[in-house]
Design an enzyme around this catalytic site. Sequence first.
Site, short mmCIF file in Angstrom:
data_model
loop_
_atom_site.label_atom_id
_atom_site.label_comp_id
_atom_site.label_asym_id
_atom_site.label_seq_id
_atom_site.Cartn_x
_atom_site.Cartn_y
_atom_site.Cartn_z
N ASP A 187 0.76 -1.10 -0.01
CA ASP A 187 0.06 0.06 -0.02
C ASP A 187 1.00 1.35 -0.03
O ASP A 187 0.44 2.25 -0.66
CB ASP A 187 -1.03 0.12 1.07
N GLU B 104 4.00 1.65 -1.12
CA GLU B 104 4.47 1.83 -2.74
C GLU B 104 3.52 2.50 -3.63
O GLU B 104 3.82 3.40 -4.23
CB GLU B 104 4.94 0.45 -3.20
N TYR B 105 2.11 1.86 -3.59
CA TYR B 105 1.20 2.36 -4.56
C TYR B 105 0.70 3.77 -3.99
O TYR B 105 0.56 4.82 -4.97
CB TYR B 105 -0.28 1.63 -4.04
N SER C 12 -35.69 -7.54 -13.26
CA SER C 12 -35.14 -8.22 -12.01
C SER C 12 -35.45 -9.86 -12.45
O SER C 12 -35.81 -10.05 -13.52
CB SER C 12 -36.32 -7.93 -10.96
N LYS D 241 -25.68 -15.06 -6.20
CA LYS D 241 -26.56 -14.01 -6.17
C LYS D 241 -26.04 -12.77 -5.28
O LYS D 241 -26.37 -13.10 -4.12
CB LYS D 241 -28.16 -14.20 -5.88
N GLU E 27 -23.38 -5.68 -9.64
CA GLU E 27 -23.95 -5.12 -8.31
C GLU E 27 -22.65 -4.39 -7.72
O GLU E 27 -21.46 -4.94 -7.88
CB GLU E 27 -24.16 -6.49 -7.62
N LYS F 253 -32.78 -19.07 -4.43
CA LYS F 253 -32.46 -18.21 -3.17
C LYS F 253 -32.39 -19.08 -1.81
O LYS F 253 -32.92 -20.23 -1.87
CB LYS F 253 -33.50 -17.33 -2.72
N CYS G 267 -62.75 -1.18 22.42
CA CYS G 267 -63.92 -0.67 22.92
C CYS G 267 -64.76 -1.69 23.96
O CYS G 267 -65.87 -1.52 24.32
CB CYS G 267 -64.79 -0.46 21.58
#
Length: 675
Positions: free
Chosen positions: A32, A34-35, A81, A115, A173, A315, A412
């Site tokens: 990180d 070096e980046y 969808s 998913k 996504e 799912k 009531c």
Amino acid sequence: MTSTKDKIEKLRKILLKYEYFYHTLNQSIISDAEYDYLFRQLYELELKNKELIPSDSPTQKVGSHILQKFKKIKHFSPMLSLENTFDVNGYLNFKKRIKKSIHNNEPLSFCCELKLDGVAISIIYEEGIFVRAATRGDGFEGENITSNARMIDSIPLKLKGIDIPKRLEIRGEVFMLKSNFIKLNKKYKLNQNKYFSNPRNAAAGSLRHIDPNITAERKLIFSCHGCDFFVKTNKELTTHYQRLMKCLSWGIPVNKEIVICSSDIEIIQFYKKIAQKRNFLDFDIDGIVIKVNSLELQKKIGSTTKSPRWAIAFKFSPKERITTLNDVKFQVGRTGVITPVAYFNPVYISGVMISKASLHNKNEIERLNLHFNDTITICRSGDVIPRLLNVIEIRRCDNAKKIIFPSFCPVCNTELLENIEEKLIRCHSGLTCDAQKKQALYHFFSKKSLYVVGLGPKIINELVEKGLVKNPIDFFYLKDIDLIQLKNVGKRKSIKIINSIKKCKKTTLKCFIYALGIPGVGEVVAGKIANYFIKLDKLMNSNILELNCISGVGKIISNNIFNYFSTISNREMVVKLIKQAGIFLNDQEIHKINSEKTYFFNKKIVLTGVFKSFSRIELKTILLSLGAKISNNISRKTDFLIYGNNFGSKFFRAKDLDVKIINQEELNSLIRIKE
């Protein structure tokens, strides 16, 4: 000697290479530190040479301007969808439908993927350069999130490789890692005493943040699950899997959990494998997606207006949690139906805190044999609706008190009556019950009834509690001085409400019937009743035989209507509303047309869009009076689609099915009513 331009170009290439390895291949080839050092060099050089900054530079993912709002943007093709199933039978039925639609017994292969539980977006590249991004929205039009999407490190601003199309649409996504979500919530709660309910909500909020710099800080991730080339590439790709691999070669992230399956066993094994891994992943998934792999077959199988027929989401079964039941409260609805609601120690399911669940009716309480302080199992049906699954009776205390459905109304104290046929228990005291009164009054003045602007539940509740109103008639005698004494109601708002009450007196028979709140009489049934009887007095004096003659009105609803108008207090209230309050049922013009068959008589009609001459409710009322049958869904049995401005997917579905389409001008001519 190396020029500044060459230095900048070299640094860009190095940084883009490192980003590709890190975000696409999940390989870190430099530290990180070096980046960051190389990134800072590039940033400072570009800052001094702004004319040399291209749109695909790594530095353009930070320091963007703050957006004032998100503009709408149309998708090149609808973002649909997916159909869902939660069991093997659902998948087998899906496969059976596909086999039937392609009319052959050739072996099918499916591309199976994770998913991801994220935010669906569309990204457009032109000549390999990122040009725009949009959310799904309504499937046809989404929010332009281009500036924010640029901040997501895993979305390349410039594609690499060969055979890149002139225009390319990538769909996928945007999500947040669970580990980053936990860190964000700790920080968010510390600073603002608020938190996101789950990683998906955090991702959605971050993606739509008004400040793109905040989006950059949230460390969102993108994963591609599909694409559209618009035109053929040099190398023709014939499968969905080949397309994904091509996207990967261009530097677009694709999740590595992808398999090609040719048998049911392979698909089920993949499903079980992912289900076992689910809790060990650092991101949320809610199942697998099964897609026909052949692009040619996908095209042949086609889509509905909601989802592609060639794909299904398999799912996972709802997650379950064990907790303790604290109480069951019995709520009184608008029509007097008593609904038991279970309250329990809060539990997190799929990242959402849940503390109550509807028990629906008396039968459910008896099925569960509920006792106070029971140990219970809670789930979210479809990962959405809280549900009490069962009781762990072995953990029940010896002296536990059983939960009994009340015999008298909890508000009531009127004796409750059970309708065996409907499996419902009701309080029949009507407007003398405060709970029913409040909800009935709100319904009476709601949008599809006698709509009064500004008259919401809070104001109605306060009016009832202060004794200013007891029934709908009282509202027509209110003065602005009565409303001013309520919370958050000033002179201006009170006058607005009073004026709106005066305007609502002019209505239609259909809206008036619907406003009465007769059990089972919704908007459509109210229209059928109005169309059948034409006059209110005919309806009030009708018998069961007449009511049973109305198409689409069953015996239960017929009995409810008959019982309503057989009750003296109800009849008196209706008469007072017409004669004293001055409600005027403006259906005379329609009645003249109604007696003879019209162009729309007995025709099935679907509406879409916004109309200049009428509100949606007014147009439905007119068409019903002309003998039409109004439907919400387009099918081959639909006779006409009538469309206005800003029409939706129904318009395209109607074209596909060759349904006759009528515009606003044609409509005005056909119904012969002056604008």
